[in-house]
Write a protein that holds these residues in place. Structure first.
Motif, PDB file in Angstrom:
ATOM      1  N   ARG A  31       4.572 -78.155 -22.026  1.00 45.38           N
ATOM      2  CA  ARG A  31       4.516 -77.427 -20.755  1.00 45.38           C
ATOM      3  C   ARG A  31       4.799 -78.328 -19.549  1.00 45.38           C
ATOM      4  NH1 ARG A  31      -0.589 -75.352 -20.525  1.00 45.38           N
ATOM      5  NH2 ARG A  31      -0.166 -74.160 -22.407  1.00 45.38           N
ATOM      6  N   PRO A  32       4.199 -79.533 -19.462  1.00 45.45           N
ATOM      7  CA  PRO A  32       4.498 -80.369 -18.286  1.00 45.45           C
ATOM      8  C   PRO A  32       5.986 -80.686 -18.153  1.00 45.45           C
ATOM      9  CG  PRO A  32       2.658 -81.279 -19.517  1.00 45.45           C
ATOM     10  CD  PRO A  32       3.215 -80.167 -20.347  1.00 45.45           C
ATOM     11  N   VAL A  33       6.695 -80.746 -19.288  1.00 45.96           N
ATOM     12  CA  VAL A  33       8.113 -81.098 -19.231  1.00 45.96           C
ATOM     13  C   VAL A  33       8.944 -79.889 -18.825  1.00 45.96           C
ATOM     14  CG1 VAL A  33      10.024 -82.056 -20.563  1.00 45.96           C
ATOM     15  CG2 VAL A  33       7.687 -82.764 -21.065  1.00 45.96           C
ATOM     16  N   LEU A  34       8.552 -78.736 -19.320  1.00 49.37           N
ATOM     17  CA  LEU A  34       9.390 -77.552 -19.111  1.00 49.37           C
ATOM     18  C   LEU A  34       9.015 -76.777 -17.855  1.00 49.37           C
ATOM     19  CD1 LEU A  34       9.535 -76.449 -22.858  1.00 49.37           C
ATOM     20  CD2 LEU A  34      11.240 -77.738 -21.571  1.00 49.37           C
ATOM     21  N   HIS A  35       7.796 -76.946 -17.358  1.00 53.42           N
ATOM     22  CA  HIS A  35       7.383 -76.212 -16.156  1.00 53.42           C
ATOM     23  C   HIS A  35       6.828 -77.180 -15.125  1.00 53.42           C
ATOM     24  CE1 HIS A  35       7.807 -72.557 -18.515  1.00 53.42           C
ATOM     25  NE2 HIS A  35       7.176 -73.195 -19.493  1.00 53.42           N
ATOM     26  N   THR A  36       7.249 -76.978 -13.892  1.00 49.64           N
ATOM     27  CA  THR A  36       6.769 -77.848 -12.809  1.00 49.64           C
ATOM     28  C   THR A  36       6.191 -76.977 -11.702  1.00 49.64           C
ATOM     29  OG1 THR A  36       8.387 -79.518 -13.335  1.00 49.64           O
ATOM     30  CG2 THR A  36       7.475 -79.577 -11.126  1.00 49.64           C
ATOM     31  N   THR A  37       4.996 -77.330 -11.247  1.00 48.51           N
ATOM     32  CA  THR A  37       4.355 -76.532 -10.198  1.00 48.51           C
ATOM     33  C   THR A  37       4.553 -77.200  -8.839  1.00 48.51           C
ATOM     34  OG1 THR A  37       2.284 -77.725 -10.391  1.00 48.51           O
ATOM     35  CG2 THR A  37       2.571 -75.814 -11.834  1.00 48.51           C
ATOM     36  N   TRP A  38       4.164 -76.493  -7.784  1.00 49.19           N
ATOM     37  CA  TRP A  38       4.299 -77.042  -6.424  1.00 49.19           C
ATOM     38  C   TRP A  38       3.440 -78.280  -6.250  1.00 49.19           C
ATOM     39  CZ3 TRP A  38      -0.170 -77.304  -3.579  1.00 49.19           C
ATOM     40  CH2 TRP A  38      -1.252 -76.511  -4.021  1.00 49.19           C
ATOM     41  N   ARG A  39       2.362 -78.373  -7.035  1.00 50.63           N
ATOM     42  CA  ARG A  39       1.477 -79.528  -6.887  1.00 50.63           C
ATOM     43  C   ARG A  39       2.218 -80.831  -7.187  1.00 50.63           C
ATOM     44  NH1 ARG A  39      -1.857 -76.324  -9.838  1.00 50.63           N
ATOM     45  NH2 ARG A  39      -3.475 -75.249  -8.664  1.00 50.63           N
ATOM     46  N   PHE A  40       3.120 -80.745  -8.168  1.00 51.44           N
ATOM     47  CA  PHE A  40       3.901 -81.937  -8.502  1.00 51.44           C
ATOM     48  C   PHE A  40       4.705 -82.397  -7.289  1.00 51.44           C
ATOM     49  CE2 PHE A  40       8.000 -83.750  -9.679  1.00 51.44           C
ATOM     50  CZ  PHE A  40       7.611 -84.809 -10.475  1.00 51.44           C
ATOM     51  N   TRP A  41       5.348 -81.433  -6.629  1.00 51.19           N
ATOM     52  CA  TRP A  41       6.211 -81.813  -5.509  1.00 51.19           C
ATOM     53  C   TRP A  41       5.411 -82.367  -4.345  1.00 51.19           C
ATOM     54  CZ3 TRP A  41      10.741 -82.624  -7.121  1.00 51.19           C
ATOM     55  CH2 TRP A  41      11.279 -81.849  -8.169  1.00 51.19           C
ATOM     56  N   VAL A  42       4.201 -81.789  -4.115  1.00 52.77           N
ATOM     57  CA  VAL A  42       3.359 -82.309  -3.029  1.00 52.77           C
ATOM     58  C   VAL A  42       2.977 -83.767  -3.322  1.00 52.77           C
ATOM     59  CG1 VAL A  42       1.118 -82.104  -1.874  1.00 52.77           C
ATOM     60  CG2 VAL A  42       2.471 -80.053  -2.360  1.00 52.77           C
ATOM     61  N   ALA A  43       2.528 -84.005  -4.569  1.00 56.48           N
ATOM     62  CA  ALA A  43       2.126 -85.367  -4.948  1.00 56.48           C
ATOM     63  C   ALA A  43       3.327 -86.309  -4.871  1.00 56.48           C
ATOM     64  CB  ALA A  43       1.543 -85.369  -6.356  1.00 56.48           C
ATOM     65  N   ALA A  44       4.474 -85.828  -5.350  1.00 54.55           N
ATOM     66  CA  ALA A  44       5.668 -86.680  -5.334  1.00 54.55           C
ATOM     67  C   ALA A  44       6.059 -87.020  -3.900  1.00 54.55           C
ATOM     68  CB  ALA A  44       6.821 -85.982  -6.051  1.00 54.55           C
ATOM     69  N   ALA A  46       4.069 -87.186  -1.266  1.00 53.79           N
ATOM     70  CA  ALA A  46       3.092 -88.130  -0.704  1.00 53.79           C
ATOM     71  C   ALA A  46       3.363 -89.542  -1.215  1.00 53.79           C
ATOM     72  CB  ALA A  46       1.678 -87.689  -1.066  1.00 53.79           C
ATOM     73  N   LEU A  47       3.588 -89.655  -2.530  1.00 46.87           N
ATOM     74  CA  LEU A  47       3.843 -90.982  -3.104  1.00 46.87           C
ATOM     75  C   LEU A  47       5.160 -91.566  -2.578  1.00 46.87           C
ATOM     76  CD1 LEU A  47       2.680 -90.423  -6.782  1.00 46.87           C
ATOM     77  CD2 LEU A  47       1.546 -91.795  -5.042  1.00 46.87           C
ATOM     78  N   SER A  48       6.160 -90.692  -2.420  1.00 42.16           N
ATOM     79  CA  SER A  48       7.444 -91.175  -1.898  1.00 42.16           C
ATOM     80  C   SER A  48       7.265 -91.726  -0.495  1.00 42.16           C
ATOM     81  CB  SER A  48       8.473 -90.048  -1.862  1.00 42.16           C
ATOM     82  OG  SER A  48       8.618 -89.507  -3.133  1.00 42.16           O
ATOM     83  N   ALA A  49       6.430 -91.054   0.314  1.00 49.26           N
ATOM     84  CA  ALA A  49       6.218 -91.518   1.687  1.00 49.26           C
ATOM     85  C   ALA A  49       5.634 -92.934   1.675  1.00 49.26           C
ATOM     86  CB  ALA A  49       5.289 -90.557   2.420  1.00 49.26           C
ATOM     87  N   ILE A  50       4.653 -93.163   0.795  1.00 48.99           N
ATOM     88  CA  ILE A  50       4.041 -94.502   0.735  1.00 48.99           C
ATOM     89  C   ILE A  50       5.060 -95.518   0.218  1.00 48.99           C
ATOM     90  CG2 ILE A  50       2.139 -95.868  -0.211  1.00 48.99           C
ATOM     91  CD1 ILE A  50       0.578 -93.246  -0.522  1.00 48.99           C
ATOM     92  N   ALA A  51       5.836 -95.104  -0.798  1.00 48.12           N
ATOM     93  CA  ALA A  51       6.850 -96.011  -1.343  1.00 48.12           C
ATOM     94  C   ALA A  51       7.880 -96.350  -0.273  1.00 48.12           C
ATOM     95  CB  ALA A  51       7.520 -95.371  -2.554  1.00 48.12           C
ATOM     96  N   LEU A  52       8.225 -95.366   0.560  1.00 51.02           N
ATOM     97  CA  LEU A  52       9.188 -95.610   1.640  1.00 51.02           C
ATOM     98  C   LEU A  52       8.640 -96.605   2.656  1.00 51.02           C
ATOM     99  CD1 LEU A  52      10.928 -92.222   2.471  1.00 51.02           C
ATOM    100  CD2 LEU A  52      11.977 -94.396   1.806  1.00 51.02           C
ATOM    101  N   LEU A  53       7.329 -96.487   2.935  1.00 49.76           N
ATOM    102  CA  LEU A  53       6.701 -97.445   3.850  1.00 49.76           C
ATOM    103  C   LEU A  53       6.866 -98.858   3.296  1.00 49.76           C
ATOM    104  CD1 LEU A  53       4.771 -98.097   6.280  1.00 49.76           C
ATOM    105  CD2 LEU A  53       2.897 -97.855   4.663  1.00 49.76           C
ATOM    106  N   GLY A  54       6.645 -98.993   1.981  1.00 54.66           N
ATOM    107  CA  GLY A  54       6.823-100.300   1.342  1.00 54.66           C
ATOM    108  C   GLY A  54       8.263-100.777   1.457  1.00 54.66           C
TER     109      GLY A  54
END
Lengths: 462, 231
Positions: A31-44, A46-54
């Motif tokens: 299921r995690p591979v075949l279905h993606t929820t909005w929560r994934f995108w929110v977390a992604a 947020a993490l991208s923002a921190i990675a961009l700061l780095g």
């Protein structure tokens, strides 16, 4: 376990049934591979923002030079080298633990090996990256190949870490093949093409399975010495100099123990997150956390043993140059970091993990979080205090990392978490075929194995 | 090579030294080291190939402060060379420890391995205030940001002296080559020359009962000697 269940559990091995007709069982792992929820995108995001700061921080450093850090003379190494040792240490989570559990035929490993192996492969990039970030002239990186000198422990690192990266990638990729083939048969379009390319024509024939299992066993044996060599030579970068506090013969094993210690802690955190986010409570059970907790407890004690030996020997020898560093850690300006380290690496995990009632999912997660913080501080209290007390007296020393260094630490951590998340969206983070194998053929095999340990006798007799 | 068996070395007489810092200043202008500024000093990033290092001896009230002129020790067994991953630092036949700026990758392993902390890093692009940049020494390359540098015993002066001797078709004479710090010392506290030459003043001084070397017990075999102050 009753006889009926053992015989009833003779589920056909994966090769015996076509993948398309895969039963609904283990659907949760796909299921995690075949279905993606909005929560994934929110977390992604947020993490991208921190990675961009780095990334922004690193670009600043590239333009202005290492002057944007807090580094100076004599504290030439700081957060980046700490990160290097720390990340390479975390990388011992996977490959090493997974390989040892596989070779020990620990059946409970089946649902956690993959999440461990992924940590290894991903975090090595940040270990190597930390060295590149620390370089004054990253544009001259290839000089290491053109003019490399094997007398320098840094070259040993380059060799060993490269070997480890290759071996662990191979070791991660091999057990992925049957699961990738499963996905190949469940997807269409571009994803189908992607999985088909990676599945390498896996059909699950007995011959293919034999080759795969042989290769996995061989790799499991190979990665162990490579992993041990990696953290040993990382320690040699320090131990081979004659600087106070670094020139120690136990640094090799001390670093390896610390690496496995922080690696298990990282694995527990990863497994707990996967379990909570993807609802895999049936696969990652309290027993897994309890067993990993016992491993972490063993490493807690080993870590304390090494730390105690290291500091007692230095104290007893009482060489004034070494004692300057020693006192700076015990009661001087590095005391806050040192005692936080002792609390996080020993006091808290020991209290939680030694008690069966607190060795729960939540308990092991708290202990592991402490160990992660403590082990970063351990690397810090190895790198910075020694450099702050140079042998030649009369040299002023103070160091506090700048926003650039903290941002790069945060950025690396976030980028690692992001890549890990992306992996769980591309591949099953719990090995499906290994779980199925465990449920099927392995049960029989374990019964046979246990029987083979004992003399023949009447079954069920007290 | 004409100078077989040469070991260039230095003897600093602490009895003569007045801690005037002429050597420090002469070194800086000779070797294109940017002059220290308040910011660099506060950040502990000033570069001084020749530096005066404060050494405290004894305890209050019998406290003694000494300022030790400290160039690179040009060790015969240099810990910095062992650890360099790219061979950017090396020891020549004449015993001078050199740094190849164009090869250095800036990993700063040598700076941490040197027990004397004599190696400096270019944290930023070097800059000279006002028109000082116009008086740079053309014989010495300016180091870019991101590389390590250190005292070279003014190696460029040796190269020039060799060239001159070759042109004049003669052997290198002992007084042909001295580093800038030696030349600038008004108290004549620094002797320089071939430690292997039994007739050289520097060799005689290095064998004086007052002679000692820094952190001698480490086995680095420095070629910079100090002469203890008289009582």
């Amino acid at each position: 376990m009753s006889e009926a269940l053992i015989h009833g559990a003779a589920v056909p091995a994966p090769e015996a049934r076509p993948a398309q007709a895969g039963p609904i069982e283990d659907e949760a792992l796909l299921r995690p591979v075949l279905h993606t929820t909005w929560r994934f995108w929110v977390a992604a995001a947020a993490l991208s923002a921190i990675a961009l700061l780095g990334a922004l921080a690193y670009v600043t450093q590239l333009r202005s030079g290492l002057g944007v850090t807090g580094l100076n003379r004599p504290v030439y190494w700081g957060v980046y080298i700490t990160n290097f040792v720390f990340f390479i240490g975390i990388s011992h989570a996977g490959t090493l633990i997974s390989a040892i559990l596989r070779l020990a035929r620990a059946e409970w490993r089946r649902s956690i090996t993959r999440s461990a192996e992924v940590i290894t492969v991903l975090v090595i990039f940040f270990g190597i990256g930390s060295i590149l970030i620390d370089m004054g002239r990253p544009d001259r990186l290839l000089n290491i190949l053109k003019h490399g000198r094997f007398q320098s422990p840094l070259l040993w690192d380059v060799t060993s870490v490269t070997a480890y990266l290759l071996c662990s990638t191979f070791y991660l990729a091999l057990p992925l093949i049957p699961d990738v083939a499963l996905l190949r048969d469940r997807t269409t379009g571009a994803r189908h093409a992607f999985y088909r390319a990676l599945a390498l024509g896996w059909r699950g024939t007995p011959r293919q399975r034999r080759i795969l299992e042989k290769l996995i066993s061989v790799m499991a044996v190979i990665v162990i010495p490579v992993a041990v060599s990696v953290h040993t030579v990382v320690s040699f970068v320090f131990a081979m100099t004659i600087q106070p506090g670094w020139h120690s013969a136990i640094f090799g094993p001390y670093f390896v123990v610390g690496a496995i210690f922080s690696g298990i802690a990282a694995l527990i955190l990863a497994v707990a997150l996967i379990r909570a986010v993807y609802g895999l409570h049936d696969y990652l059970k309290p027993v897994h956390f309890s067993y990993l907790g016992v491993l972490l407890l063993v490493m807690t004690l080993l870590w304390f043993y090494f730390t105690f030996s290291e500091y007692l020997v230095t104290f007893y020898g009482s060489d004034p140059v070494h004692m300057a560093v020693w006192w700076a850690k015990i009661s001087g300006r590095f005391a806050p970091a040192f005692w936080t380290m002792v609390t996080c690496c020993f006091v808290v995990p020991l209290a939680i993990l030694a008690n069966k009632r607190t060795r729960t999912v939540a308990g092991t997660v708290v202990a592991s979080s402490c160990v992660i913080v403590g082990m970063w501080l351990e690397r810090w209290t190895i790198v910075v205090p020694s450099l702050s007390s140079p042998r030649l007296s009369g040299i002023e020393a103070h160091y506090f990392p700048s926003w650039v260094e903290w941002s790069i630490l945060a950025g690396c951590t976030a980028a690692f978490a992001l890549l890990y998340m992306v992996f769980t969206k591309l591949f099953p983070i719990v090995s499906i075929w290994e779980v199925r194998e465990g449920r099927g053929a392995a049960v029989q095999e374990v019964v046979e194995r246990v029987r083979s340990y004992l003399p023949p006798g009447k079954e069920g007799a007290p | 090579m004409a100078e077989r068996g040469v070991r260039w070395g230095m003897v600093i007489d602490l009895d003569r030294c007045t801690a005037c810092q002429a050597c420090v200043t002469a070194c800086q202008s000779e070797n294109n080291v940017p002059p220290p500024d308040p910011r660099g000093a506060a950040e502990l990033r000033s570069i001084r190939w020749m530096d005066l290092v404060p050494q405290l001896e004894g305890e209050y009230p019998r406290l003694k402060l000494r300022l030790l002129p400290r160039p690179c020790m040009h060790c015969d067994n240099p810990p910095c060379i062992k650890v360099c991953p790219v061979g950017a630092t090396s020891i020549g036949e004449d015993g001078i420890v050199a740094q190849v700026y164009s090869r250095c990758i800036g990993c700063r392993y040598c700076t941490t391995a040197c027990p004397y902390t004599v190696r400096y890093f270019n944290w930023r692009e070097p800059s000279w205030p006002g028109d000082l940049a116009e008086s740079l020494n053309p014989d010495v390359s300016v180091r870019p940001k991101g590389v390590v540098e250190k005292c070279t015993f003014c190696h460029h002066r040796l190269q020039k002296a060799r060239d001159r001797a070759a042109l004049e078709k003669r052997e290198l004479r002992p007084d042909d080559y001295v580093p800038a710090c030696v030349e600038a010392c008004p108290a004549n506290a620094i002797a320089f020359g071939n430690l292997n030459d039994p007739h050289a003043e520097v060799a005689a001084l290095a064998h004086s009962p007052r002679a000692y070397r820094l952190l001698e017990d480490l086995g680095t075999e420095p070629k910079v000697y100090y002469l203890r102050e008289g009582q």
